[in-house]
Design a protein around this motif. Structure first.
Motif, PDB file in Angstrom:
ATOM      1  N   ALA A   1      13.999  -4.786   2.769  1.00 34.46           N
ATOM      2  CA  ALA A   1      15.094  -5.675   3.164  1.00 34.46           C
ATOM      3  C   ALA A   1      16.381  -4.887   3.381  1.00 34.46           C
ATOM      4  O   ALA A   1      17.076  -5.081   4.385  1.00 34.46           O
ATOM      5  CB  ALA A   1      15.298  -6.760   2.104  1.00 34.46           C
ATOM      6  N   ASP A   2      16.691  -3.982   2.465  1.00 35.50           N
ATOM      7  CA  ASP A   2      17.908  -3.168   2.595  1.00 35.50           C
ATOM      8  C   ASP A   2      17.869  -2.313   3.853  1.00 35.50           C
ATOM      9  O   ASP A   2      18.847  -2.249   4.603  1.00 35.50           O
ATOM     10  CB  ASP A   2      18.099  -2.265   1.368  1.00 35.50           C
ATOM     11  CG  ASP A   2      18.526  -3.028   0.131  1.00 35.50           C
ATOM     12  OD1 ASP A   2      18.977  -4.198   0.271  1.00 35.50           O
ATOM     13  OD2 ASP A   2      18.411  -2.474  -0.978  1.00 35.50           O
ATOM     14  N   GLU A   3      16.739  -1.661   4.079  1.00 33.27           N
ATOM     15  CA  GLU A   3      16.616  -0.772   5.232  1.00 33.27           C
ATOM     16  C   GLU A   3      16.677  -1.538   6.553  1.00 33.27           C
ATOM     17  O   GLU A   3      17.248  -1.067   7.534  1.00 33.27           O
ATOM     18  CB  GLU A   3      15.301   0.016   5.146  1.00 33.27           C
ATOM     19  CG  GLU A   3      15.157   1.113   6.159  1.00 33.27           C
ATOM     20  CD  GLU A   3      16.140   2.273   5.958  1.00 33.27           C
ATOM     21  OE1 GLU A   3      16.462   2.932   6.972  1.00 33.27           O
ATOM     22  OE2 GLU A   3      16.583   2.505   4.818  1.00 33.27           O
ATOM     23  N   ALA A   4      16.102  -2.741   6.580  1.00 37.01           N
ATOM     24  CA  ALA A   4      16.083  -3.536   7.811  1.00 37.01           C
ATOM     25  C   ALA A   4      17.369  -4.335   8.007  1.00 37.01           C
ATOM     26  O   ALA A   4      17.623  -4.848   9.090  1.00 37.01           O
ATOM     27  CB  ALA A   4      14.891  -4.481   7.801  1.00 37.01           C
ATOM     28  N   GLY A   5      18.184  -4.435   6.950  1.00 32.94           N
ATOM     29  CA  GLY A   5      19.435  -5.187   7.048  1.00 32.94           C
ATOM     30  C   GLY A   5      19.256  -6.682   6.878  1.00 32.94           C
ATOM     31  O   GLY A   5      20.025  -7.473   7.426  1.00 32.94           O
ATOM     32  N   TYR A   6      18.264  -7.083   6.104  1.00 30.85           N
ATOM     33  CA  TYR A   6      18.012  -8.490   5.824  1.00 30.85           C
ATOM     34  C   TYR A   6      18.111  -8.737   4.333  1.00 30.85           C
ATOM     35  O   TYR A   6      18.009  -7.816   3.528  1.00 30.85           O
ATOM     36  CB  TYR A   6      16.602  -8.909   6.277  1.00 30.85           C
ATOM     37  CG  TYR A   6      16.391  -8.876   7.765  1.00 30.85           C
ATOM     38  CD1 TYR A   6      17.088  -9.733   8.609  1.00 30.85           C
ATOM     39  CD2 TYR A   6      15.476  -7.997   8.325  1.00 30.85           C
ATOM     40  CE1 TYR A   6      16.889  -9.712   9.974  1.00 30.85           C
ATOM     41  CE2 TYR A   6      15.269  -7.971   9.690  1.00 30.85           C
ATOM     42  CZ  TYR A   6      15.973  -8.832  10.512  1.00 30.85           C
ATOM     43  OH  TYR A   6      15.783  -8.805  11.859  1.00 30.85           O
TER      44      TYR A   6
ATOM     45  N   GLY B   1       4.421   3.938   7.221  1.00 26.19           N
ATOM     46  CA  GLY B   1       3.517   4.844   7.916  1.00 26.19           C
ATOM     47  C   GLY B   1       2.398   4.115   8.649  1.00 26.19           C
ATOM     48  O   GLY B   1       1.261   4.591   8.677  1.00 26.19           O
ATOM     49  N   ALA B   2       2.709   2.995   9.256  1.00 31.30           N
ATOM     50  CA  ALA B   2       1.679   2.196   9.928  1.00 31.30           C
ATOM     51  C   ALA B   2       1.343   2.726  11.315  1.00 31.30           C
ATOM     52  O   ALA B   2       0.413   2.237  11.963  1.00 31.30           O
ATOM     53  CB  ALA B   2       2.115   0.734  10.023  1.00 31.30           C
TER      54      ALA B   2
ATOM     55  N   GLN C   1       0.833  -1.211   0.000  1.00 34.15           N
ATOM     56  CA  GLN C   1       0.000   0.000   0.000  1.00 34.15           C
ATOM     57  C   GLN C   1       0.863   1.255   0.000  1.00 34.15           C
ATOM     58  O   GLN C   1       0.504   2.257  -0.631  1.00 34.15           O
ATOM     59  CB  GLN C   1      -0.925   0.001   1.211  1.00 34.15           C
ATOM     60  CG  GLN C   1      -1.892   1.171   1.219  1.00 34.15           C
ATOM     61  CD  GLN C   1      -2.831   1.121   2.410  1.00 34.15           C
ATOM     62  OE1 GLN C   1      -2.587   0.442   3.392  1.00 34.15           O
ATOM     63  NE2 GLN C   1      -3.921   1.866   2.311  1.00 34.15           N
ATOM     64  N   ALA C   2       2.005   1.195   0.679  1.00 35.29           N
ATOM     65  CA  ALA C   2       2.901   2.361   0.740  1.00 35.29           C
ATOM     66  C   ALA C   2       3.806   2.462  -0.481  1.00 35.29           C
ATOM     67  O   ALA C   2       4.567   3.433  -0.606  1.00 35.29           O
ATOM     68  CB  ALA C   2       3.745   2.286   2.012  1.00 35.29           C
ATOM     69  N   GLY C   3       3.754   1.467  -1.362  1.00 36.05           N
ATOM     70  CA  GLY C   3       4.598   1.500  -2.555  1.00 36.05           C
ATOM     71  C   GLY C   3       6.066   1.206  -2.250  1.00 36.05           C
ATOM     72  O   GLY C   3       6.950   1.643  -2.982  1.00 36.05           O
ATOM     73  N   VAL C   4       6.323   0.484  -1.194  1.00 41.11           N
ATOM     74  CA  VAL C   4       7.692   0.110  -0.815  1.00 41.11           C
ATOM     75  C   VAL C   4       7.956  -1.289  -1.345  1.00 41.11           C
ATOM     76  O   VAL C   4       7.152  -2.204  -1.129  1.00 41.11           O
ATOM     77  CB  VAL C   4       7.860   0.133   0.733  1.00 41.11           C
ATOM     78  CG1 VAL C   4       9.226  -0.358   1.146  1.00 41.11           C
ATOM     79  CG2 VAL C   4       7.591   1.538   1.263  1.00 41.11           C
TER      80      VAL C   4
END
Length: 190
Positions: free
Chosen positions: A34-39, A67-68, A25-28
């Motif tokens: 994965a990159d942002e979370a480091g996975y 934006g949850a 829904q956020a278009g992510v």
């Protein structure tokens, strides 16, 4: 140890699906998350499918990126591991109500007679591997089960094949402690 064939907990699947829905829904993209979370991307996919327990790190990053507003991180409280695998929960309930418990084991020392060290070694040998939190929860559950042995109104009978006694789960010292444990409870339980 035999592989666990029961499906992953429903809470994992539900939470993973919510992460996926919020992300889409956020278009992510999955890769961005994965990159942002480091996975790795496949790890995030496994969490979204509920095959793996969604980590608090993934939930926090997804919550922020999508934006949850805290709705995804709130799920962490419901993702705690089960005390027993789903396929054995009925057995545990019946065992707790039984007045006589008879057990025959060819490969392992019965759970009611295991030392904590033996339990940890067995649970750590699982494939796919169990997380540390799951191992801790299941060790605590097995230790709690052993209180059944204290009841004077119950009868216990255990037959353990020699091969199970020769397997050194956790190493030789662990095996020796397990054998001592059996000798200590032997007159009362066998």
């Amino acid at each position: 140890m035999a592989s666990e064939t029961s499906p992953p907990p429903m809470a994992w699947r539900y939470c993973g699906n919510q992460v996926k829905l919020w992300r889409e829904q956020a278009g992510v993209s999955r890769e961005q998350l994965a990159d942002e979370a480091g996975y790795g991307c496949e790890t995030v996919r496994s969490m979204e499918l509920g095959r793996r327990r969604p980590t608090i790190r993934l939930l926090q990053v997804a919550d922020q990126m999508c934006g949850a507003g805290g709705k995804l991180t709130a799920a962490d409280a419901f993702l705690k591991p089960e005390r027993f695998p789903s396929y054995s929960q009925d057995f545990m309930r019946y065992e707790a109500e039984a007045i006589a418990v008879c057990s025959y084991q060819a490969q392992y020392v019965p759970g009611l007679l295991q030392t904590e060290e033996y339990m940890r070694a067995l649970l750590a040998s699982r494939w796919p591997p169990l997380g540390e939190e799951t191992i801790e929860e299941r060790v605590a559950a097995r230790l709690d089960r052993q209180s059944l042995m204290d009841a004077q109104t119950r009868s216990f009978s255990f037959v353990v094949e020699e091969g199970a006694l020769r397997r050194a789960w956790g190493g030789v010292d662990s095996r020796l402690r397990q054998l001592r444990q059996l000798v200590e409870v032997g007159p009362d339980a066998m």
